[in-house]
Write a protein that holds these residues in place. Structure first.
Motif, PDB file in Angstrom:
ATOM      1  N   GLU A  62       0.817  -1.221   0.000  1.00 25.67           N
ATOM      2  CA  GLU A  62       0.000   0.000   0.000  1.00 25.67           C
ATOM      3  C   GLU A  62       0.846   1.264   0.000  1.00 25.67           C
ATOM      4  N   LYS A  63       2.102   1.141   0.435  1.00 25.83           N
ATOM      5  CA  LYS A  63       2.995   2.317   0.403  1.00 25.83           C
ATOM      6  C   LYS A  63       3.781   2.382  -0.910  1.00 25.83           C
ATOM      7  N   GLY A  64       3.627   1.340  -1.746  1.00 25.93           N
ATOM      8  CA  GLY A  64       4.384   1.313  -3.004  1.00 25.93           C
ATOM      9  C   GLY A  64       5.813   0.835  -2.799  1.00 25.93           C
ATOM     10  N   GLU A  65       6.072   0.213  -1.624  1.00 26.01           N
ATOM     11  CA  GLU A  65       7.419  -0.314  -1.334  1.00 26.01           C
ATOM     12  C   GLU A  65       7.498  -1.778  -1.733  1.00 26.01           C
ATOM     13  N   LEU A  66       8.707  -2.294  -1.850  1.00 23.34           N
ATOM     14  CA  LEU A  66       8.864  -3.716  -2.144  1.00 23.34           C
ATOM     15  C   LEU A  66       8.731  -4.536  -0.864  1.00 23.34           C
ATOM     16  N   VAL A  67       8.118  -5.708  -0.990  1.00 20.76           N
ATOM     17  CA  VAL A  67       8.052  -6.675   0.109  1.00 20.76           C
ATOM     18  C   VAL A  67       9.483  -7.220   0.282  1.00 20.76           C
ATOM     19  N   PRO A  68       9.916  -7.483   1.535  1.00 19.37           N
ATOM     20  CA  PRO A  68      11.316  -7.905   1.725  1.00 19.37           C
ATOM     21  C   PRO A  68      11.711  -9.127   0.878  1.00 19.37           C
ATOM     22  N   ASP A  69      12.973  -9.127   0.460  1.00 20.72           N
ATOM     23  CA  ASP A  69      13.464 -10.158  -0.459  1.00 20.72           C
ATOM     24  C   ASP A  69      13.282 -11.581   0.075  1.00 20.72           C
ATOM     25  N   ASP A  70      13.598 -11.816   1.371  1.00 21.13           N
ATOM     26  CA  ASP A  70      13.560 -13.205   1.860  1.00 21.13           C
ATOM     27  C   ASP A  70      12.147 -13.783   1.742  1.00 21.13           C
ATOM     28  N   VAL A  71      11.146 -12.964   2.081  1.00 23.11           N
ATOM     29  CA  VAL A  71       9.752 -13.417   2.023  1.00 23.11           C
ATOM     30  C   VAL A  71       9.370 -13.708   0.568  1.00 23.11           C
ATOM     31  N   THR A  72       9.757 -12.808  -0.324  1.00 20.40           N
ATOM     32  CA  THR A  72       9.368 -12.927  -1.735  1.00 20.40           C
ATOM     33  C   THR A  72      10.055 -14.125  -2.391  1.00 20.40           C
ATOM     34  N   VAL A  73      11.326 -14.312  -2.074  1.00 19.20           N
ATOM     35  CA  VAL A  73      12.067 -15.432  -2.680  1.00 19.20           C
ATOM     36  C   VAL A  73      11.467 -16.764  -2.227  1.00 19.20           C
ATOM     37  N   SER A  74      11.121 -16.897  -0.926  1.00 16.28           N
ATOM     38  CA  SER A  74      10.540 -18.175  -0.450  1.00 16.28           C
ATOM     39  C   SER A  74       9.227 -18.457  -1.161  1.00 16.28           C
ATOM     40  N   LEU A  75       8.436 -17.395  -1.360  1.00 16.25           N
ATOM     41  CA  LEU A  75       7.138 -17.557  -2.033  1.00 16.25           C
ATOM     42  C   LEU A  75       7.347 -18.111  -3.451  1.00 16.25           C
ATOM     43  N   VAL A  76       8.302 -17.540  -4.176  1.00 17.33           N
ATOM     44  CA  VAL A  76       8.550 -17.968  -5.563  1.00 17.33           C
ATOM     45  C   VAL A  76       9.148 -19.375  -5.587  1.00 17.33           C
ATOM     46  N   GLN A  77      10.044 -19.631  -4.640  1.00 15.69           N
ATOM     47  CA  GLN A  77      10.688 -20.950  -4.589  1.00 15.69           C
ATOM     48  C   GLN A  77       9.634 -22.048  -4.445  1.00 15.69           C
ATOM     49  N   GLU A  78       8.669 -21.823  -3.551  1.00 14.98           N
ATOM     50  CA  GLU A  78       7.590 -22.801  -3.357  1.00 14.98           C
ATOM     51  C   GLU A  78       6.743 -22.928  -4.615  1.00 14.98           C
ATOM     52  N   ARG A  79       6.451 -21.775  -5.227  1.00 16.24           N
ATOM     53  CA  ARG A  79       5.569 -21.765  -6.410  1.00 16.24           C
ATOM     54  C   ARG A  79       6.211 -22.525  -7.583  1.00 16.24           C
ATOM     55  N   LEU A  80       7.535 -22.419  -7.711  1.00 11.75           N
ATOM     56  CA  LEU A  80       8.222 -23.071  -8.840  1.00 11.75           C
ATOM     57  C   LEU A  80       8.206 -24.594  -8.739  1.00 11.75           C
ATOM     58  N   LYS A  81       7.900 -25.102  -7.519  1.00 18.47           N
ATOM     59  CA  LYS A  81       7.876 -26.560  -7.339  1.00 18.47           C
ATOM     60  C   LYS A  81       6.542 -27.157  -7.771  1.00 18.47           C
ATOM     61  N   ARG A  82       5.550 -26.303  -8.061  1.00 13.43           N
ATOM     62  CA  ARG A  82       4.219 -26.839  -8.391  1.00 13.43           C
ATOM     63  C   ARG A  82       4.244 -27.504  -9.775  1.00 13.43           C
ATOM     64  N   PRO A  83       3.386 -28.540  -9.954  1.00  9.45           N
ATOM     65  CA  PRO A  83       3.432 -29.331 -11.191  1.00  9.45           C
ATOM     66  C   PRO A  83       3.171 -28.520 -12.461  1.00  9.45           C
ATOM     67  N   ASP A  84       2.423 -27.404 -12.351  1.00  5.61           N
ATOM     68  CA  ASP A  84       2.126 -26.654 -13.576  1.00  5.61           C
ATOM     69  C   ASP A  84       3.366 -25.949 -14.137  1.00  5.61           C
ATOM     70  N   CYS A  85       4.498 -26.022 -13.419  1.00  4.95           N
ATOM     71  CA  CYS A  85       5.737 -25.428 -13.939  1.00  4.95           C
ATOM     72  C   CYS A  85       6.552 -26.445 -14.745  1.00  4.95           C
ATOM     73  N   ALA A  86       5.994 -27.639 -14.956  1.00  2.00           N
ATOM     74  CA  ALA A  86       6.751 -28.697 -15.644  1.00  2.00           C
ATOM     75  C   ALA A  86       7.203 -28.271 -17.048  1.00  2.00           C
ATOM     76  N   ASN A  87       6.378 -27.483 -17.747  1.00  2.00           N
ATOM     77  CA  ASN A  87       6.759 -27.025 -19.104  1.00  2.00           C
ATOM     78  C   ASN A  87       7.490 -25.692 -19.082  1.00  2.00           C
ATOM     79  N   GLY A  88       7.601 -25.101 -17.901  1.00  3.48           N
ATOM     80  CA  GLY A  88       8.277 -23.812 -17.788  1.00  3.48           C
ATOM     81  C   GLY A  88       7.400 -22.782 -17.100  1.00  3.48           C
TER      82      GLY A  88
END
Ligand code: AMP
Length: 224
Positions: A62-88
């Motif tokens: 809401e302030k237009g700031e970035l969410v801290p890197d560690d939180v954001t990286v963990s979120l993406v790391q988990e998301r990349l493990k999902r089966p729908d990423c099998a083709n990229g």
């Protein structure tokens, strides 16, 4: 569509707020049959569900700031493990800092994957501000309507959705300019970062949605 459109691809879409990343990532992900990963959408879903992550992210967004890197990286790391990423995947809004880009390299190396291309959507600053101030989003399905200069009276018309349209708090003029500044300070250096790795492709992001989509398809085809 040629069969070569179906090989594995890991693509990043870079571009300032309002550059059309979300719209173009949706179209490209459909075309290539890969997952569309928008960190902004993942945060907004968490905010809607009032999860602990959503509560943390809300204060920054809401302030237009970035969410801290560690939180954001963990979120993406988990998301990349999902089966729908099998083709990229198409990453939309991630990475936004050099630290996130370094972390992504490590995550992909652990998964024995590497990026195919980084597409940078180039749009003039005055066009970005104009687009953001006319953008309305559906509260239910997240569809984006870029065409309104005044609050729309009708609800969402995407598929069978009838959700209420709202202006994202971070699209309001006072926050917009700050988001654009944050982009220039923290995210724009990624252009040089990926250019140095031979991955950066510049795309003219102005013009109709369809013409930008065609430019992107051509650019991605050249990486085959
Ligand atoms: P977007 O929908 O991509 O414009 O993202 C909306 C907001 O979510 C951003 O202005 C940030 O506050 C937050 N956000 C999205 N992606 C990231 C990221 N990779 N790193 C940090 N914050 C992010």
């Amino acid at each position: 569509m040629s069969t070569s459109m179906h090989c594995w691809r890991g693509i990043i879409l870079l571009g300032g707020p309002g550059s059309g990343k979300g719209t173009q990532a949706t179209l490209l992900a459909q075309k290539l049959g890969v997952a569309h990963i928008s960190t902004g959408d993942l945060f907004r879903q968490n905010i809607k569900l009032e999860t602990p992550l959503g509560k943390l992210a809300k204060a920054y967004i809401e302030k237009g700031e970035l969410v801290p890197d560690d939180v954001t990286v963990s979120l993406v790391q988990e998301r990349l493990k999902r089966p729908d990423c099998a083709n990229g995947f198409i990453l939309d809004g991630f990475p936004r800092t050099i630290a996130q880009a370094d972390a992504l390299n490590r995550v992909l190396a652990d998964m024995q994957l590497s990026l195919t291309a980084v597409l940078n959507l180039r749009v003039a600053p005055e066009v970005l501000v104009d687009r953001l101030s006319r953008r309305w989003t559906c509260k239910s399905c997240g569809a984006v309507f870029p065409e309104f200069s005044l609050p729309p009276r009708a609800g969402c018309k995407k598929d069978i959705c009838d959700g209420e349209l709202y202006q994202r708090p971070d699209d309001r003029p006072e926050t917009q300019r700050h988001r654009i500044e944050v982009y220039h300070e923290q995210t724009a250096p990624l252009e040089a970062y990926y250019a140095a790795r031979g991955l950066l492709i510049q795309i003219d992001g102005e013009g109709s949605i369809e013409s930008v989509h065609q430019r992107i398809i051509e650019a991605v085809r050249c990486k085959d």
